[in-house]
Design a protein around this motif. Structure first.
Motif, mmCIF file in Angstrom:
data_model
loop_
_atom_site.group_PDB
_atom_site.id
_atom_site.type_symbol
_atom_site.label_atom_id
_atom_site.label_comp_id
_atom_site.label_asym_id
_atom_site.label_seq_id
_atom_site.Cartn_x
_atom_site.Cartn_y
_atom_site.Cartn_z
ATOM 1 N N PRO B 81 0.777 -1.165 0.178
ATOM 2 C CA PRO B 81 -0.079 0.015 -0.007
ATOM 3 C C PRO B 81 0.914 1.323 0.011
ATOM 4 O O PRO B 81 0.593 2.334 -0.615
ATOM 5 C CB PRO B 81 -0.731 -0.106 1.198
ATOM 6 N N LEU B 82 1.877 1.308 0.767
ATOM 7 C CA LEU B 82 2.854 2.275 0.904
ATOM 8 C C LEU B 82 3.563 2.607 -0.610
ATOM 9 O O LEU B 82 4.131 3.706 -0.541
ATOM 10 C CB LEU B 82 3.705 2.478 2.140
ATOM 11 N N THR B 83 3.675 1.705 -1.450
ATOM 12 C CA THR B 83 3.966 1.924 -2.823
ATOM 13 C C THR B 83 3.125 2.378 -3.812
ATOM 14 O O THR B 83 3.431 3.138 -4.416
ATOM 15 C CB THR B 83 4.693 0.668 -3.108
ATOM 16 N N LEU B 84 1.825 1.882 -3.564
ATOM 17 C CA LEU B 84 0.728 1.952 -4.353
ATOM 18 C C LEU B 84 0.233 3.562 -4.356
ATOM 19 O O LEU B 84 -0.137 4.189 -5.121
ATOM 20 C CB LEU B 84 -0.445 1.021 -4.332
ATOM 21 N N PRO B 86 1.194 6.496 -3.029
ATOM 22 C CA PRO B 86 2.095 7.602 -3.807
ATOM 23 C C PRO B 86 1.663 7.590 -5.162
ATOM 24 O O PRO B 86 1.696 8.861 -5.805
ATOM 25 C CB PRO B 86 3.485 7.364 -3.636
ATOM 26 N N ALA B 87 1.890 6.586 -5.847
ATOM 27 C CA ALA B 87 1.501 6.550 -7.271
ATOM 28 C C ALA B 87 0.118 7.149 -7.677
ATOM 29 O O ALA B 87 -0.345 7.877 -8.485
ATOM 30 C CB ALA B 87 1.760 5.094 -7.796
ATOM 31 N N ALA B 90 -0.279 10.734 -7.310
ATOM 32 C CA ALA B 90 0.396 11.538 -8.374
ATOM 33 C C ALA B 90 -0.898 11.780 -9.460
ATOM 34 O O ALA B 90 -0.652 12.660 -10.375
ATOM 35 C CB ALA B 90 1.342 11.064 -8.929
ATOM 36 N N ARG B 113 8.121 8.248 8.600
ATOM 37 C CA ARG B 113 8.709 9.011 7.493
ATOM 38 C C ARG B 113 8.039 8.808 6.095
ATOM 39 O O ARG B 113 7.883 9.924 5.427
ATOM 40 C CB ARG B 113 10.276 8.211 7.054
ATOM 41 N N LYS B 114 7.413 7.451 5.928
ATOM 42 C CA LYS B 114 6.542 7.085 4.689
ATOM 43 C C LYS B 114 5.395 7.865 4.651
ATOM 44 O O LYS B 114 5.037 8.561 3.683
ATOM 45 C CB LYS B 114 6.548 5.713 4.672
ATOM 46 N N SER B 117 6.075 11.472 4.157
ATOM 47 C CA SER B 117 6.274 12.001 2.661
ATOM 48 C C SER B 117 4.927 11.714 1.891
ATOM 49 O O SER B 117 4.897 12.654 0.878
ATOM 50 C CB SER B 117 7.498 10.660 2.293
ATOM 51 N N LEU B 118 4.249 10.531 2.050
ATOM 52 C CA LEU B 118 2.917 10.484 1.279
ATOM 53 C C LEU B 118 2.096 11.800 1.633
ATOM 54 O O LEU B 118 1.525 12.181 0.756
ATOM 55 C CB LEU B 118 2.130 9.254 1.686
ATOM 56 N N HIS B 120 3.165 14.908 2.216
ATOM 57 C CA HIS B 120 3.534 16.016 1.522
ATOM 58 C C HIS B 120 3.351 15.819 0.024
ATOM 59 O O HIS B 120 2.786 16.789 -0.570
ATOM 60 C CB HIS B 120 4.966 16.281 1.877
ATOM 61 N N ILE B 121 3.772 14.679 -0.481
ATOM 62 C CA ILE B 121 3.408 14.460 -1.861
ATOM 63 C C ILE B 121 2.051 14.528 -2.465
ATOM 64 O O ILE B 121 1.897 15.026 -3.442
ATOM 65 C CB ILE B 121 3.992 12.834 -2.172
ATOM 66 N N VAL B 209 12.160 14.283 7.593
ATOM 67 C CA VAL B 209 11.044 14.856 6.801
ATOM 68 C C VAL B 209 10.555 16.359 7.936
ATOM 69 O O VAL B 209 10.081 15.855 8.848
ATOM 70 C CB VAL B 209 10.232 13.793 6.338
#
Lengths: 448, 448
Positions: B81-84, B86-87, B90, B113-114, B117-118, B120-121, B209
């Motif tokens: 999930p933490l890879t999907l 962010p995509a 976007a 951190r993850k 980051s998510l 912010h992104i 972060v």
């Protein structure tokens, strides 16, 4: 006759500029490390420039530098690479995406799964920069009192690599049938349970992600120590090398390719890309002035510390605006001291200018016009000092834009850089094979 | 008079349909869990439907079910999930992005951190579903021989929450100055070093972060046990509740809101969203037929196992096409057995139909026309059985499309669902405050 060898270009983007003065440069984006819209713009420009990959380093703690330097640093924080790169994957089509992940402060199951997911999401563009983490402060953020010793870290890294690549091979490429008629979604006979039990790691498997599009995401390494070179020669497919004088680079290139051959690998399947800060001007003089301006933006108080370390003496005692005085032999690394002294003499730098040069970015740089930069890159390529470069930009967006709009076309004109992506995966960009599945290749052979 | 309370809607998307027969439904995408282009389409449709959030569960091992059922399951693997997310961030602008991450099999520094980051992104759209991981097989993928006991897991989860939220507060919101003129990038006096040392975790900090856009990403929880309810009442801002009869839901709602109040929290700041499989038809009859078709796609061999477990007897001995025989009292959970028997009697299901119902998805479902579905949702909202729903779709894309194009407009017509996003962050969608920084709020007060 073999086809003309071509350069491979990575863009080293964490920080977006390695140079500590970059964020203050006229026209620079000071918030680029922190801003997804900025990073999206930058990667799309790099893709327009046909770069092989966007390369994101990482740190697992604040940088371990004095607070006076740290509070002037635009790299104090940054996004987690494995969170940023999936987002950038969604706004690009072809450029490779290399994320750094530590083998010391991660579980291999998470690392295998995240890179496998990124490889699927990006349709085969993921790369893993395998690091063991140099900053000892990271230990304190992960429940440990002491950073693991260098040798131990490399031993764990080697085993970690076996586990991660083994997990990527959990499923044969044809395991997922999805036959709506019969109701069979996948074939358990095409799944391998790793059952790894080693000195450092114990991981059962299988991974709960299908085999990556590239088989395995690209393996990248940057270690220059003896242990680092051996690990790279055995496992890496791209090496982020130090720049340095071309003769040293040729020796490193020959050494690593030779070690790879000794492991039974095809030396063409390990690409060596030194890092280089590239500053572009319309004349060589203008490029040098740009660099001097960039260096002048490094705070003297921070810079003089870097110079003192390089020389092994307290350089704060020197007149900042005078030439470097004679430096006696000290306990400091001889090569670092000699390099600093030679640089000061060669470029007639004052103490301040030398300190700011080293404090800004002390590594390899290529400073000139598009033609002289291309000359230099071509010489490195043709004399087998490298297979390409991991380019660092003096600032963003301007320094990156200079490279993409001026240097890339010059390289293309000379036939040493692609004018269009030939393939869709990062492995295809680099001319690297897709690894066979170690478990199902063997099974197929046994059945023959 | 207070404004009309409105529903909040999450879409529970891992798996893209909870129903085990979903991938075989006519027109379904069998590869939706595996395909970024499919997932991108789905989230963009959910955003068009003004959903509060896309909600991604997770597993850290293959599902622990018999291989006969597992090889028929479309959920055997899925992206991290933490890879999907962010995509997906976007390719969307407003919809919230909730990812599950385990407190048992992660380091808090990585999790903090993850998600930072998510956040912010995505410009403030991240949520963390805090889980302790139920599947004991996960332990074997993370170097352990045994899964941590339930009580231990919750103890660790509570401390983990303190560490992660503390790390998010590492920097004051105004810490980053980026003053190109003076060269000061950030102000170290606006940084807090956590120095956490607790019974389970030791983490120095600070996080590398900047503070998340939302202050803290949204905190979500789903635990229904006593320990789970307490943790949710103390820390959660969204609770993914079980569905079940409306009277039970009202009791759960009152219980959790009461517990939150006992912790000194505003009960409006904890939103309770039960899960519900929603099947839409042009008539109630058609919706029921859709569901019956869906259930019929569940393989009998897998389904009969679920029924045997629910009843506490070996249901394979029964005639599949006859009504359910009388079932004696057994050691199995009384409520599960009684629910299954009552369902069979009420809907006049054969053994096969009952097995396939439970094997497909045994949880709460709302099956009807847009109007009857809206009636039911409105009753739940108005009688304080919920603050909204985590909707599950019978299959994708069709079942999701039915909801977005038919149910959402009906809810909007009734004034109980937004017609446009009012804010930009997930907290704003849910009407939740942005947490103050615990360290710098106190510092400011002390200085007053």
């Amino acid at each position: 006759m073999p086809a003309q060898r071509c350069l491979h270009l990575g863009a080293f983007m964490r920080p977006v500029s390695i140079h500590t003065g970059a964020w203050r440069y006229p026209g620079a984006w000071p918030d680029a490390n922190f801003s997804f819209p900025r990073l999206k713009h930058l990667i799309q420009r790099l893709e327009a420039g046909k770069f092989d990959a966007f390369f994101m380093a990482d740190h697992l703690a604040l940088l371990n530098m004095p607070i006076e330097a740290l509070r002037r640093s635009h790299t104090v924080t940054s996004f987690d690479p494995l969170t940023l790169l999936p987002a950038l994957a969604a706004v690009t089509d072809r450029i490779g995406l290399i994320a750094t992940a530590s083998t010391t402060y991660n579980d291999p199951y998470h690392v295998a799964r995240k890179f496998a997911s990124l490889d699927h999401i990006s349709n085969g563009r993921a790369g893993w920069n395998v690091v063991t983490t140099a900053n000892p402060d990271a230990a304190l953020n992960f429940g440990q009192d002491e950073h693991m010793a260098h040798g131990e870290r490399y031993k764990r890294a080697r085993e970690f690599y076996d586990v991660v690549t083994g997990l990527w091979d959990s499923f044969a490429d044809d395991a997922f049938i999805r036959d709506a008629e019969s109701g069979i979604f996948w074939d358990p006979s095409r799944m391998h349970v790793l059952n790894h039990e080693g000195p450092e790691l114990k991981v059962r498997g299988p991974l709960n992600v299908a085999r990556p599009v590239q088989g395995w995401p690209l393996i990248v390494q940057a270690g220059a120590s003896e242990a680092g070179r051996q690990l790279a020669a055995e496992t890496a497919e791209m090496v982020f090398a130090a720049g340095g004088p071309i003769a040293d680079a040729r020796a490193f290139y020959a050494d690593v390719k030779g070690r790879a051959a000794a492991f039974g690998r095809n030396p063409d399947h390990i690409k060596i890309l030194p890092g280089a800060l590239v500053v572009v001007g319309t004349t060589v003089e203008e490029a040098r002035e740009k660099r001097a301006l960039l260096d002048s933006l490094v705070h003297y108080e921070s810079a003089i510390g870097s110079l003192s370390i390089a020389l092994g003496v307290d350089a704060r005692a020197f007149d900042p605006d005078a030439p470097l005085p004679d430096i006696p032999d000290t306990e400091a690394s001889k090569s670092g001291r000699e390099r600093a002294i030679a640089l000061a003499r060669r470029e007639k730098l004052t103490v301040r200018q030398l300190a700011q040069r080293l404090g800004g970015y002390g590594g390899a740089a290529i400073v000139g016009t598009p033609a002289t930069i291309a000359d230099e890159m071509q010489e490195w390529l043709e004399t087998r000092a490298c297979d390409g470069f991991n380019v660092m930009f003096p600032y963003v967006p301007g320094g990156l834009e200079d490279f993409v709009t001026q240097v890339v076309p010059e390289l293309q004109r000379r036939g040493i850089f692609r004018t269009e992506y030939e393939g869709t995966t990062l492995r295809e960009h680099l001319g690297l094979p897709r690894p066979e599945n170690r478990f199902f290749r063997l099974a197929a052979r046994a059945a023959e």
